[in-house]
Design a protein around this motif. Structure first.
Motif, PDB file in Angstrom:
ATOM      1  N   SER A 158       0.835  -1.207   0.000  1.00  0.00           N
ATOM      2  CA  SER A 158       0.000   0.000   0.000  1.00  0.00           C
ATOM      3  C   SER A 158       0.870   1.257   0.000  1.00  0.00           C
ATOM      4  O   SER A 158       0.528   2.267  -0.632  1.00  0.00           O
ATOM      5  CB  SER A 158      -0.940   0.002   1.207  1.00  0.00           C
ATOM      6  N   LEU A 161       2.131   1.677  -3.506  1.00  0.00           N
ATOM      7  CA  LEU A 161       1.058   2.201  -4.343  1.00  0.00           C
ATOM      8  C   LEU A 161       0.937   3.714  -4.173  1.00  0.00           C
ATOM      9  O   LEU A 161       0.758   4.450  -5.157  1.00  0.00           O
ATOM     10  CB  LEU A 161      -0.267   1.517  -3.985  1.00  0.00           C
ATOM     11  N   GLN A 165       1.275   6.621  -7.020  1.00  0.00           N
ATOM     12  CA  GLN A 165       0.139   7.495  -7.305  1.00  0.00           C
ATOM     13  C   GLN A 165       0.413   8.949  -6.961  1.00  0.00           C
ATOM     14  O   GLN A 165       0.086   9.856  -7.732  1.00  0.00           O
ATOM     15  CB  GLN A 165      -1.096   7.012  -6.526  1.00  0.00           C
ATOM     16  N   ARG A 202      -1.718  -7.035  -3.672  1.00  0.00           N
ATOM     17  CA  ARG A 202      -2.832  -6.094  -3.797  1.00  0.00           C
ATOM     18  C   ARG A 202      -3.245  -5.934  -5.261  1.00  0.00           C
ATOM     19  O   ARG A 202      -2.413  -5.685  -6.124  1.00  0.00           O
ATOM     20  CB  ARG A 202      -2.436  -4.725  -3.234  1.00  0.00           C
ATOM     21  N   ARG A 203      -4.544  -6.043  -5.483  1.00  0.00           N
ATOM     22  CA  ARG A 203      -5.046  -5.894  -6.842  1.00  0.00           C
ATOM     23  C   ARG A 203      -4.796  -4.481  -7.365  1.00  0.00           C
ATOM     24  O   ARG A 203      -4.427  -4.301  -8.532  1.00  0.00           O
ATOM     25  CB  ARG A 203      -6.547  -6.213  -6.910  1.00  0.00           C
ATOM     26  N   ASP A 204      -4.987  -3.466  -6.515  1.00  0.00           N
ATOM     27  CA  ASP A 204      -4.817  -2.101  -6.996  1.00  0.00           C
ATOM     28  C   ASP A 204      -3.363  -1.813  -7.361  1.00  0.00           C
ATOM     29  O   ASP A 204      -3.092  -1.067  -8.307  1.00  0.00           O
ATOM     30  CB  ASP A 204      -5.335  -1.073  -5.981  1.00  0.00           C
ATOM     31  N   LEU A 205      -2.413  -2.423  -6.659  1.00  0.00           N
ATOM     32  CA  LEU A 205      -1.015  -2.249  -7.010  1.00  0.00           C
ATOM     33  C   LEU A 205      -0.714  -2.958  -8.324  1.00  0.00           C
ATOM     34  O   LEU A 205      -0.006  -2.416  -9.191  1.00  0.00           O
ATOM     35  CB  LEU A 205      -0.109  -2.785  -5.902  1.00  0.00           C
ATOM     36  N   TYR A 206      -1.263  -4.152  -8.484  1.00  0.00           N
ATOM     37  CA  TYR A 206      -1.063  -4.873  -9.752  1.00  0.00           C
ATOM     38  C   TYR A 206      -1.638  -4.067 -10.917  1.00  0.00           C
ATOM     39  O   TYR A 206      -1.006  -3.949 -11.980  1.00  0.00           O
ATOM     40  CB  TYR A 206      -1.714  -6.249  -9.690  1.00  0.00           C
ATOM     41  N   GLU A 207      -2.821  -3.513 -10.734  1.00  0.00           N
ATOM     42  CA  GLU A 207      -3.440  -2.717 -11.796  1.00  0.00           C
ATOM     43  C   GLU A 207      -2.593  -1.498 -12.118  1.00  0.00           C
ATOM     44  O   GLU A 207      -2.563  -1.043 -13.271  1.00  0.00           O
ATOM     45  CB  GLU A 207      -4.854  -2.276 -11.373  1.00  0.00           C
ATOM     46  N   ARG A 208      -1.911  -0.974 -11.113  1.00  0.00           N
ATOM     47  CA  ARG A 208      -1.053   0.186 -11.340  1.00  0.00           C
ATOM     48  C   ARG A 208       0.195  -0.198 -12.121  1.00  0.00           C
ATOM     49  O   ARG A 208       0.721   0.596 -12.915  1.00  0.00           O
ATOM     50  CB  ARG A 208      -0.653   0.782  -9.982  1.00  0.00           C
TER      51      ARG A 208
END
Length: 372
Positions: A158, A161, A165, A202-208
């Motif tokens: 996190s 991420l 961001q 983390r999915r959001d980190l992978y998407e990033r």
């Protein structure tokens, strides 16, 4: 069969090779139909040896992504050259005049990696006698290569991420947000999609990370590059050792072509290094190779292909679907891994082709190489 332009062996995607016409490397095209060649690239990638279509696709991606300041995800099996790709991305980037900072997320103890990456203030924890500046601050304005990103503890994912961001970090024990401008390159040898599904990433980190993604092929998927790679490592090793080993026997190259290369390019380099130490007659011969390379297991052929090989004309070359004495478990493993390669690593398609469940396939793969 020899390539008339390069003299190198060319191959189809079957285990045995029939004496039929095979396109030369110069005729290889990308899926889009566009001819691939190094001449179309802007960067200098002399350290990334190979002319196969899959390798040139990697170079094409490096060429496109290098000028961007966005994070790049580099994935591939152990030994496929992920760090070399990271260096190429850095060398062709706007940050090339500065050093590249490298950290292996799997080598730092979990209780230390947060401080290593993000720094800490004095008194942040027991033993923190003074302020420590982390790698993100140190590498600001430069490239930071996070190797084995899949091993980063989830609480720190996190924080990473947020850096990607917001372009800012906060030291451990600190209250101030500190701006940083870091070009992040991340590498992994695990399937991050499966790690996300397992709750380990983390999915959001992978998407990033995934928009700029370079997938490196295994060496078994670019066999036509093996002679050039072997020659490169031979020259490198003889230059270091001053030994006069100037050639690789064609029979050795045939054995290399039949071998499965579980350790990929790194394994090939190690085998060449060992052979140079053992060779005495000016060339590397089969008896200079490890025993498992001298007696490789061929990939299992589908029954129809094996029958065709057995009934082929005398002028055609083929190998048995597996060597005598192969156990049933080895045959099963060969069938699964061969199918996985032919389905480009897609586990769902592989399971469907083999008519087994996806959980069963994952369990088998975990048994073979320690990852599901």
């Amino acid at each position: 069969m020899k390539n008339p332009k390069t003299g190198e062996d060319t191959h189809g995607d079957q285990v045995y090779v029939l004496t039929t016409n095979t396109p030369s490397k110069a005729e290889e095209v990308a899926p889009s139909g566009i001819l691939l060649s190094r001449e179309k690239l802007h960067g200098n990638y002399k350290d990334l040896i190979g002319e196969s279509t899959v390798h040139l696709e990697v170079l094409k991606s490096i060429d496109k992504f290098a000028k961007s300041s966005k994070a790049v995800l580099i994935s591939g099996e152990t030994g496929t050259g992920k760090e070399l790709v990271a260096h190429a991305l850095h060398t062709e980037s706007p940050y090339a005049m500065h050093p590249i900072f490298i950290v292996n997320c799997a080598e730092i103890a979990e209780n230390l990696i947060a401080s290593e990456l993000f720094g800490h203030e004095r008194g942040a924890f027991t033993g923190a006698d003074q302020r420590h500046i982390g790698l993100f601050e140190t590498a600001s304005g430069n490239t930071l290569f996070l190797d084995e990103i899949g091993e980063l503890p989830k609480p720190l994912q996190s924080k990473l991420l947020r850096v990607l961001q917001e372009q800012e970090i906060r030291r451990m024990g600190g209250t101030k947000q500190i701006p940083v401008k870091v070009r992040v390159l991340a590498a992994t040898n695990i399937d991050l999609i499966e790690a996300v599904a397992a709750g380990k990433f983390r999915r959001d980190l992978y998407e990033r990370l995934k928009p700029l993604h370079i997938q490196l092929p295994a060496l078994r998927e670019r066999r036509e590059d093996i002679p050039a790679l072997a020659t490169h490592f031979l020259k490198k090793e003889t230059d270091l050792s001053n030994q006069k080993i100037g050639d690789i026997n064609p029979e050795v190259l045939s054995l290399f072509d039949a071998y499965s290369w579980p350790g990929n390019i790194r394994e090939l380099e190690g085998i060449i290094s060992r052979a140079v130490l053992l060779a005495e007659d000016g060339e590397i011969l089969p008896h200079h190779l490890p025993s498992d390379v001298r007696t490789p297991q061929a990939d299992l052929l589908p029954l129809a292909d094996a029958t065709a090989a057995a009934n082929s004309n005398a002028g055609e070359r083929f190998v048995l679907p597996f060597r005598m004495g192969t156990t049933l478990k080895e045959v099963e493993k060969s069938a699964i891994l061969t199918t996985l390669v032919r389905e480009n690593g897609n586990k769902s398609k592989t399971a469907a082709v083999l008519e087994i469940s996806l959980p069963t396939l994952r369990a088998k793969l975990h048994t073979y190489n320690g990852k599901a």
